[in-house]
Design an enzyme around this catalytic site. Structure first.
Site, PDB file in Angstrom:
ATOM      1  N   CYS A  27       2.626  -2.565  15.819  1.00  0.00           N
ATOM      2  CA  CYS A  27       2.495  -2.270  14.381  1.00  0.00           C
ATOM      3  C   CYS A  27       1.776  -3.415  13.671  1.00  0.00           C
ATOM      4  CB  CYS A  27       3.874  -2.047  13.772  1.00  0.00           C
ATOM      5  SG  CYS A  27       3.800  -1.694  12.000  1.00  0.00           S
TER       6      CYS A  27
ATOM      7  N   CYS B 267       3.398   8.422   1.330  1.00  0.00           N
ATOM      8  CA  CYS B 267       4.016   7.443   2.225  1.00  0.00           C
ATOM      9  C   CYS B 267       4.212   6.150   1.437  1.00  0.00           C
ATOM     10  CB  CYS B 267       3.084   7.245   3.423  1.00  0.00           C
ATOM     11  SG  CYS B 267       3.691   6.031   4.580  1.00  0.00           S
TER      12      CYS B 267
ATOM     13  N   GLU C  54       0.821  -1.198   0.000  1.00  0.00           N
ATOM     14  CA  GLU C  54       0.000   0.000   0.000  1.00  0.00           C
ATOM     15  C   GLU C  54       0.861   1.257   0.000  1.00  0.00           C
ATOM     16  OE1 GLU C  54      -4.056  -1.465   2.190  1.00  0.00           O
ATOM     17  OE2 GLU C  54      -2.437  -0.830   3.470  1.00  0.00           O
TER      18      GLU C  54
ATOM     19  N   CYS D 258      -0.688   5.509  10.053  1.00  0.00           N
ATOM     20  CA  CYS D 258       0.561   4.820  10.397  1.00  0.00           C
ATOM     21  C   CYS D 258       0.276   3.493  11.062  1.00  0.00           C
ATOM     22  CB  CYS D 258       1.347   5.609  11.438  1.00  0.00           C
ATOM     23  SG  CYS D 258       2.007   7.128  10.891  1.00  0.00           S
TER      24      CYS D 258
ATOM     25  N   CYS E  19       7.761  -5.139  15.624  1.00  0.00           N
ATOM     26  CA  CYS E  19       7.417  -4.114  16.620  1.00  0.00           C
ATOM     27  C   CYS E  19       6.009  -4.441  17.139  1.00  0.00           C
ATOM     28  CB  CYS E  19       7.456  -2.717  16.005  1.00  0.00           C
ATOM     29  SG  CYS E  19       9.114  -2.282  15.427  1.00  0.00           S
TER      30      CYS E  19
ATOM     31  N   CYS F  97       7.062  -7.048   7.088  1.00  0.00           N
ATOM     32  CA  CYS F  97       8.212  -6.531   7.834  1.00  0.00           C
ATOM     33  C   CYS F  97       8.698  -7.615   8.791  1.00  0.00           C
ATOM     34  CB  CYS F  97       7.812  -5.282   8.624  1.00  0.00           C
ATOM     35  SG  CYS F  97       9.222  -4.449   9.397  1.00  0.00           S
TER      36      CYS F  97
HETATM   37  N1  SAH Z   1      10.153   0.458   9.710  1.00  0.00           N
HETATM   38  C1  SAH Z   1      10.199   1.862   9.642  1.00  0.00           C
HETATM   39  C2  SAH Z   1       9.098   2.528   8.821  1.00  0.00           C
HETATM   40  C3  SAH Z   1       7.700   2.008   8.917  1.00  0.00           C
HETATM   41  S1  SAH Z   1       6.555   2.531  10.120  1.00  0.00           S
HETATM   42  C4  SAH Z   1      10.225   2.435  11.034  1.00  0.00           C
HETATM   43  O1  SAH Z   1      10.098   1.695  11.980  1.00  0.00           O
HETATM   44  O2  SAH Z   1      10.433   3.640  11.179  1.00  0.00           O
HETATM   45  C5  SAH Z   1       6.359   4.233  10.100  1.00  0.00           C
HETATM   46  C6  SAH Z   1       6.041   4.802  11.496  1.00  0.00           C
HETATM   47  O3  SAH Z   1       4.730   4.406  11.963  1.00  0.00           O
HETATM   48  C7  SAH Z   1       7.023   4.299  12.516  1.00  0.00           C
HETATM   49  O4  SAH Z   1       7.412   5.322  13.385  1.00  0.00           O
HETATM   50  C8  SAH Z   1       6.181   3.274  13.241  1.00  0.00           C
HETATM   51  O5  SAH Z   1       6.711   2.976  14.483  1.00  0.00           O
HETATM   52  C9  SAH Z   1       4.837   3.935  13.290  1.00  0.00           C
HETATM   53  N2  SAH Z   1       3.752   3.016  13.601  1.00  0.00           N
HETATM   54  C10 SAH Z   1       3.708   1.698  13.391  1.00  0.00           C
HETATM   55  N3  SAH Z   1       2.548   1.179  13.840  1.00  0.00           N
HETATM   56  C11 SAH Z   1       1.828   2.196  14.343  1.00  0.00           C
HETATM   57  C12 SAH Z   1       0.531   2.290  14.917  1.00  0.00           C
HETATM   58  N4  SAH Z   1      -0.256   1.224  15.053  1.00  0.00           N
HETATM   59  N5  SAH Z   1       0.106   3.499  15.311  1.00  0.00           N
HETATM   60  C13 SAH Z   1       0.880   4.595  15.139  1.00  0.00           C
HETATM   61  N6  SAH Z   1       2.110   4.566  14.583  1.00  0.00           N
HETATM   62  C14 SAH Z   1       2.586   3.379  14.194  1.00  0.00           C
END
Ligand code: SAH
Length: 397
Positions: A131, A117, A104, A372, A128, A124
């Site tokens: 996420c 974005c 996406e 995000c 985390c 991934c």
């Molecule tokens: N892997 C990279 C980029 C992808 S995520 C990274 O970790 O930076 C982009 C941003 O969205 C990151 O800061 C991530 O931590 C955040 N993110 C992921 N899941 C989220 C969620 N459920 N709510 C808000 N932000 C989130």
């Protein structure tokens, strides 16, 4: 900045996808064909600035060269499976990249900018805990063409919509310089953030080359400040990045200490905060006036207390930085909840009073799951990684 010249890799069908080649690679390709290097700039302009994928439309390239190109190359763009528009103007594209996988890309219009974005991987591997992409596991890296193809698709769709339709009597008015610019000037996509699915630094070469097309004058022509790579903190790759690129850097910090960050961003166990911040400082060396953006997802009762805000102030005291607070975006089966507005404001006020530029990111496009951490795509998980249940430290407020 000397990014490596990529040797053109033919696809399974034996064709080289010209969409994914940056200027040095294309120049080398044309020279190998016995052509002049300036053919590269012509081709870049057709593909990326005019959104043309049909060689026959490239009228300043001789017919004989077009015929030769047609024999060995292709301009293959990701297939748009679904395009959605949110009430707030956010747009999301679901793109098929192969028979089993979709990714996406999301466009977020704001008053003074339009941010696209972009995803870097199918799924991934970083796991985390907050996420949704992590829940899907990891399938594979995206190719350069698949990464830049997201910009190509969005750019064409947005450019198309911004133009006044011919029936309005404007057929003869010139188009903007590129499809990024609607008639009357003003780009539509002003910023690209590598914040979609995946960890960009774990797909290093392809991401660097795609970013070089984003900043290439003959392609998308964005300033290096307007292209942002976001990482969870793969320290050795971050150190390599400063050798080959000088785009803006965002770091997903999310916790003010290792104990909590180990739970939220498990790669922290390998590259703890101290090492990560030292690498951030190295990234800024020789780049006066540049700052690192630290992202901090606001999780109710987990990382949002005033005490943790003060810890964060202390941690980042010596780093030229700004802080983006991201209210957590929930997804099915998550164990987290979004911090209350009161908690977010209180956290922000502590940072601001200590002199940090702090922005609370407004949640955009959540009616189409475009916020995000909500980007889902469709991933055939090959990682065989079981969802680990990581205990979460709940910090009393
Ligand atoms: N892997 C990279 C980029 C992808 S995520 C990274 O970790 O930076 C982009 C941003 O969205 C990151 O800061 C991530 O931590 C955040 N993110 C992921 N899941 C989220 C969620 N459920 N709510 C808000 N932000 C989130």
């Amino acid at each position: 900045m000397n990014a490596p010249v990529n040797i053109a890799v033919p696809s399974k069908a034996g064709r080289i996808n010209l969409l994914g080649m940056d200027r040095p690679s294309l120049e080398a390709f044309f020279v190998a064909l016995g052509e002049k290097p300036f053919r590269a700039t012509q081709l870049l302009q057709w593909i990326h600035q005019r959104g043309v994928s049909n060689l026959d439309e490239m009228t300043n390239i001789s017919k004989s060269l077009r015929t030769r190109l047609a024999e060995t190359t292709e301009i293959r763009c990701p297939e748009v499976v679904l395009e959605q528009a949110s009430d707030d103007g956010t747009r999301k594209w679901l793109l098929r990249v192969d028979s089993g996988n979709c990714i996406e890309a999301v466009f977020i219009p704001e008053q003074d900018r339009g941010t696209l974005c972009v995803s870097s991987q199918v799924g991934c591997a970083l796991d985390c805990s907050f996420c949704s992409t992590a829940q899907q596991g990891f399938n594979r890296n995206l190719s350069v063409a698949e990464i830049i193809g997201q910009v190509w698709v969005a750019n064409r769709a947005l450019g198309r919509d911004a133009r006044v339709p011919p029936e309005a009597g404007c057929r003869k008015r010139p188009l903007g310089k590129t499809p990024l610019e609607p008639m009357g000037g003003g780009r539509i996509i002003t910023n690209v953030v590598m914040m979609g699915m995946g960890e960009p630094l774990l797909n290093f070469d392809n991401v660097v080359q795609a970013m070089s097309l984003m900043t290439e004058d003959f392609a998308y022509g964005l300033s290096k400040r307007r292209v942002t790579l976001s990482t969870a903190g793969v320290v050795p790759a971050l150190d390599r990045l400063r050798e080959v690129s000088d785009v803006s850097l965002a770091v997903s910090l999310h916790a003010p200490n290792d104990a909590l960050r180990n739970e939220l961003v498990p790669i922290n166990k390998k590259y703890p905060i101290k090492e990560l911040l030292a690498s951030c400082l190295r990234y800024l060396e020789g780049k006066p006036h540049r700052r690192i953006t630290f992202e901090y997802v606001m999780l109710d009762g987990v990382n949002d207390s005033p005490q943790q805000a003060r810890e964060l102030v202390h941690l980042l005291a010596d780093i030229p930085s700004k802080i983006n607070l991201i209210p957590f975006n929930p997804f099915p089966n998550t164990r987290y909840a979004r911090s209350s507005d009161v908690a977010i404001d209180r956290f922000r006020d502590i940072l601001v009073k200590s002199g940090f530029t702090t922005i609370t990111r407004r949640t955009r496009g959540d009616d189409i799951d475009a916020a995000c951490g909500q980007l889902a795509g469709k991933v055939l998980d090959r990682s065989k990684r079981k969802l680990r249940q990581i205990p979460v430290t709940v910090v009393a407020q």
